[in-house]
Write a protein that holds these residues in place. Structure first.
Motif, PDB file in Angstrom:
ATOM      1  N   ILE A 134       6.195   9.683   1.320  1.00  0.00           N
ATOM      2  CA  ILE A 134       6.263   8.490   1.983  1.00  0.00           C
ATOM      3  C   ILE A 134       7.400   8.503   3.138  1.00  0.00           C
TER       4      ILE A 134
ATOM      5  N   ALA B  64       9.513   3.649  -0.310  1.00  0.00           N
ATOM      6  CA  ALA B  64       8.816   4.248  -1.115  1.00  0.00           C
ATOM      7  C   ALA B  64       8.516   3.841  -2.525  1.00  0.00           C
TER       8      ALA B  64
ATOM      9  N   ARG C  52       3.156   9.597  -2.853  1.00  0.00           N
ATOM     10  CA  ARG C  52       4.200   8.713  -2.854  1.00  0.00           C
ATOM     11  C   ARG C  52       5.412   9.644  -2.570  1.00  0.00           C
TER      12      ARG C  52
ATOM     13  N   LEU D 175       9.557   4.798  10.879  1.00  0.00           N
ATOM     14  CA  LEU D 175       9.449   3.820   9.846  1.00  0.00           C
ATOM     15  C   LEU D 175       9.948   2.678  10.301  1.00  0.00           C
TER      16      LEU D 175
ATOM     17  N   ARG E 177       0.797  -1.190   0.093  1.00  0.00           N
ATOM     18  CA  ARG E 177       0.116  -0.203   0.172  1.00  0.00           C
ATOM     19  C   ARG E 177       0.987   1.126   0.090  1.00  0.00           C
ATOM     20  N   ARG E 178       2.072   1.321   0.742  1.00  0.00           N
ATOM     21  CA  ARG E 178       2.809   2.428   1.015  1.00  0.00           C
ATOM     22  C   ARG E 178       3.301   2.647  -0.301  1.00  0.00           C
TER      23      ARG E 178
END
Length: 183
Positions: free
Chosen positions: A113, A149, A110, A122, A39-40
């Motif tokens: 991210i 990303a 994007r 993260l 999804r990221r």
């Protein structure tokens, strides 16, 4: 942690032997995180689900290619997913089905991210976070842009206003340092 690693090694061995239990075990232990990474990278739930499904088929078919001495089972599994996501992005046909405004929003999202500051969130509390913290800022940022990303080396070079060869070197040296730190 060692128990989780061994369970994933067994799951890949099951996949290589054609046993469905391997796929079930991988999805049970890593499925949520795999979907989150997809999804990221892709910015869309439908594409993330497609990428995860495709990745699991590839893992099932190629599990016999996994070599413990080359790295962790978890790393191999996530690399398969990441590569599948990048192929979807590079293909572009799925993205062109989107309304241009939605496509622009996905690309814009994007870009944000991987934060330049506060990247520590993260990795959470882990050895990976500590090892990432030991890298120089340029290498860390390039690695996060590529592996979190999903940017290509060319996209990172353009974004960082650096030569492509420099970006490739930063990523290569940074990954070697990470591997040494995590070993």
């Amino acid at each position: 942690m060692a128990g989780e690693a061994e369970a994933l090694n067994r799951a890949l061995a099951d996949c290589a032997a054609g046993r469905e239990a391997g796929v079930v075990a991988i999805l049970a232990s890593e499925g949520r995180q795999l979907l989150g990474v997809a999804r990221r990278i892709l910015g869309r739930d439908d594409l993330a689900e497609e990428a995860l499904q495709d990745a699991m088929v590839l893992i099932w078919r190629r599990a016999g290619q996994f070599r413990r001495e080359a790295g962790s089972a978890r790393g191999w599994i996530f690399a398969v997913l990441r590569n599948r996501c990048l192929n979807i992005l590079r293909d572009g046909r799925r993205l062109t089905m989107m309304d241009p405004a939605d496509l622009a929003a996905v690309q814009e999202a994007r870009q944000g991210i991987v934060p330049v500051e506060g990247w520590e969130i993260l990795a959470g509390q882990s050895k990976l976070r500590d090892c990432l913290g030991g890298l120089d800022g340029q290498s860390r940022q390039a690695i996060l842009l590529a592996h979190v990303a999903g940017f290509s080396h060319g996209e990172i070079a353009a974004r960082q206003d650096m030569p492509l060869g420099t970006i490739k070197s930063l990523i290569r040296r940074g990954l070697v340092a990470l591997k040494e730190c995590l070993s």
